[in-house]
Design an enzyme around this catalytic site. Sequence first.
Site, PDB file in Angstrom:
ATOM      1  N   LYS A  32       0.831  -1.185   0.000  1.00  0.00           N
ATOM      2  CA  LYS A  32       0.000   0.000   0.000  1.00  0.00           C
ATOM      3  C   LYS A  32       0.876   1.248   0.000  1.00  0.00           C
ATOM      4  CE  LYS A  32      -1.706   1.650   4.072  1.00  0.00           C
ATOM      5  NZ  LYS A  32      -0.760   2.317   4.997  1.00  0.00           N
ATOM      6  N   GLU A  84      -3.405   3.891  17.965  1.00  0.00           N
ATOM      7  CA  GLU A  84      -1.946   3.793  18.018  1.00  0.00           C
ATOM      8  C   GLU A  84      -1.434   4.801  19.031  1.00  0.00           C
ATOM      9  OE1 GLU A  84       0.172   2.742  14.250  1.00  0.00           O
ATOM     10  OE2 GLU A  84      -1.375   4.052  13.459  1.00  0.00           O
ATOM     11  N   ASP A 132      -4.335   6.586   5.135  1.00  0.00           N
ATOM     12  CA  ASP A 132      -3.319   5.661   5.627  1.00  0.00           C
ATOM     13  C   ASP A 132      -3.952   4.377   6.190  1.00  0.00           C
ATOM     14  OD1 ASP A 132      -0.674   4.917   6.270  1.00  0.00           O
ATOM     15  OD2 ASP A 132      -0.876   5.660   8.320  1.00  0.00           O
ATOM     16  N   HIS A 147      -6.711  -1.011   5.901  1.00  0.00           N
ATOM     17  CA  HIS A 147      -6.697  -1.864   7.095  1.00  0.00           C
ATOM     18  C   HIS A 147      -8.058  -1.949   7.806  1.00  0.00           C
ATOM     19  CE1 HIS A 147      -2.533  -1.639   6.301  1.00  0.00           C
ATOM     20  NE2 HIS A 147      -2.233  -0.592   7.043  1.00  0.00           N
TER      21      HIS A 147
HETATM   22  C1  BG6 Z   1       0.702   1.093   8.208  1.00  0.00           C
HETATM   23  C2  BG6 Z   1       0.507   2.575   8.340  1.00  0.00           C
HETATM   24  O1  BG6 Z   1       0.141   0.631   7.010  1.00  0.00           O
HETATM   25  O2  BG6 Z   1       0.088   0.443   9.313  1.00  0.00           O
HETATM   26  C3  BG6 Z   1       1.092   3.072   9.633  1.00  0.00           C
HETATM   27  O3  BG6 Z   1       1.109   3.241   7.242  1.00  0.00           O
HETATM   28  C4  BG6 Z   1       0.517   2.298  10.799  1.00  0.00           C
HETATM   29  O4  BG6 Z   1       0.864   4.465   9.804  1.00  0.00           O
HETATM   30  C5  BG6 Z   1       0.630   0.803  10.569  1.00  0.00           C
HETATM   31  O5  BG6 Z   1       1.226   2.665  11.957  1.00  0.00           O
HETATM   32  C6  BG6 Z   1      -0.121   0.022  11.635  1.00  0.00           C
HETATM   33  O6  BG6 Z   1       0.168  -1.339  11.516  1.00  0.00           O
HETATM   34  P1  BG6 Z   1       0.357  -2.277  12.795  1.00  0.00           P
HETATM   35  O7  BG6 Z   1       0.565  -3.641  12.225  1.00  0.00           O
HETATM   36  O8  BG6 Z   1       1.537  -1.740  13.545  1.00  0.00           O
HETATM   37  O9  BG6 Z   1      -0.907  -2.151  13.582  1.00  0.00           O
END
Ligand code: BG6
Length: 529
Positions: free
Chosen positions: A184, A252, A271, A276
């Site tokens: 992505k 986060e 993002d 996601h």
């Molecule tokens: C990424 C984003 O795709 O996913 C980030 O660009 C984000 O900004 C991350 O922090 C989160 O992924 P995970 O697996 O750490 O929850």
Amino acid sequence: MTDQTPSTATVLDAPPRREGRPPDPCAMVIFGAGGDLTKRLLVPALYNLARTGLLAENFALVGVDLAVTSAEQWADELRAMLQSFVGNSSSESRIDAIDDAVWRRLAGAMSVVQGDLNDSGLYDRLKDHLHTVAREHDTGGNCLFYLAVADRFFAPVATHLGHAGLLGEQDSEGTAWRRLVIEKPFGHDLASARVLNRQLRSLLHEQQIYRIDHFLGKETVQNIMAFRFANGLFEPIWNRDRIDHVQITVAEQLGVEHRGKFYEATGALRDMVPNHVFQVLAMVAMEPPGGFGAEQIRNRKADVFAQLRTLTPEDAVRGQYGPGAIAGPGGRHDVPSYRAEDNVARDSDTETFVALRLAIDNWRWAGVPFYLRTGKRMSARATEVAIRFKPAPFAPFADTDVAHLPPNWLVLNIQPDEGISLQFEVKRPGPVMDLAAVRMAFRYRDWFPREPNVGYETLIYDCMIGDQTLFQRGDMVEETWRVVQPVLEAWAAAPAPYFPNYAAGHDGPESAHHLLAEDGRAWRPVPKP
Ligand code: BG6
């Protein structure tokens, strides 16, 4: 406090563990061999696959990068990175020790083609190199091209590969598969996603394109399907008759770290949401598939995306963090505002938090809102799906009406404390009929040993066996952009003079609470470790 990891419970009635089928021989070509993704995730995942016997005997790893000069230099850097993960509980790559024999095998499969991605000469050299590799490693000519590069290179690299004749699966020398893995962001809005799809489809068949969303590599996201479709218990109540609403939180604690430049042009909505968060939503909302074939599952997920109502700006809230304090192992510490981060404009309008109210227009979900929120610098790191059930229709208890009964919640904890819990009412012990809410909880770590895993193993393995179940199809990507497009446009057109509007360490702005309060509902607190 001591780390009291309970001993693993014995799974009940489990058939013998299914073994993965050996992947096909192949050469994996990583564009962006010297980059972060390769070092932090791809190569550690390959190492884990090799360790568990899920890498083909006839495997070659080819790194392409301007900054990587030789296989020895590359292998040394990768090994040093892997070493830094060993025993480091805060790293995202869970590796307990490096097995030298396994590493030697992986390092022995490595080679490098150095060059500039925009130079067509690079692809001619790569083609020659792949001929040699196919002979030396007996890969049968199968190639997995992995674009671990910035998205502006996706179309150019694919086009160069096509022009060099590297994407055809049949040539005078026979047949071999050729697959392209794309990270992505897949486009930055509906129009650019359509253009990219068109460019790729002029070079490859859809079955050759693997659009990765790393959330689908998470065990607990995949488990949503097992939970729903391997149990007869939940499906009958999984609909508008019994469910009041669904909340999906991807919180986060980190800020934008060193990614200010990328994030300024991207923002929280692009993002995280059409990729996601929508992937998680689709797992929760999809109809049961008729089987576990890739297309059967992807069709059901595609239905959800197609039935998601296009958002209006009234259903969306944006936020940006100001200075604040974040909880950590050594107590709370101060952190700067988003606008004070590196490579961020001092008057930036980029959102670091988004909350949305979504509707799915079908029989199962009519009238059931899906509320989503995700943001940086929130109070804790936690991803969960919380399903709130409708109250009992009548409460035959003295002095208790239905409105005062705490709700039933089913919570799927995606990360970090992976598991599932159910909140329900019981009688409080004592002579009077007094009620109390309790929680029944399943935690993965109580039942299964932790596997060394960086989250990319399944996805890479699936590319090597040609299983597209966990990858996005072109039509799905376009539908998800269609849903968020009006909000992207409205926000681009209207600055946010009220930014920053939440303090780092808090769970978004007040307006995010109003979004639910308007509907007579409230967000659940973000779970703390
Ligand atoms: C990424 C984003 O795709 O996913 C980030 O660009 C984000 O900004 C991350 O922090 C989160 O992924 P995970 O697996 O750490 O929850």
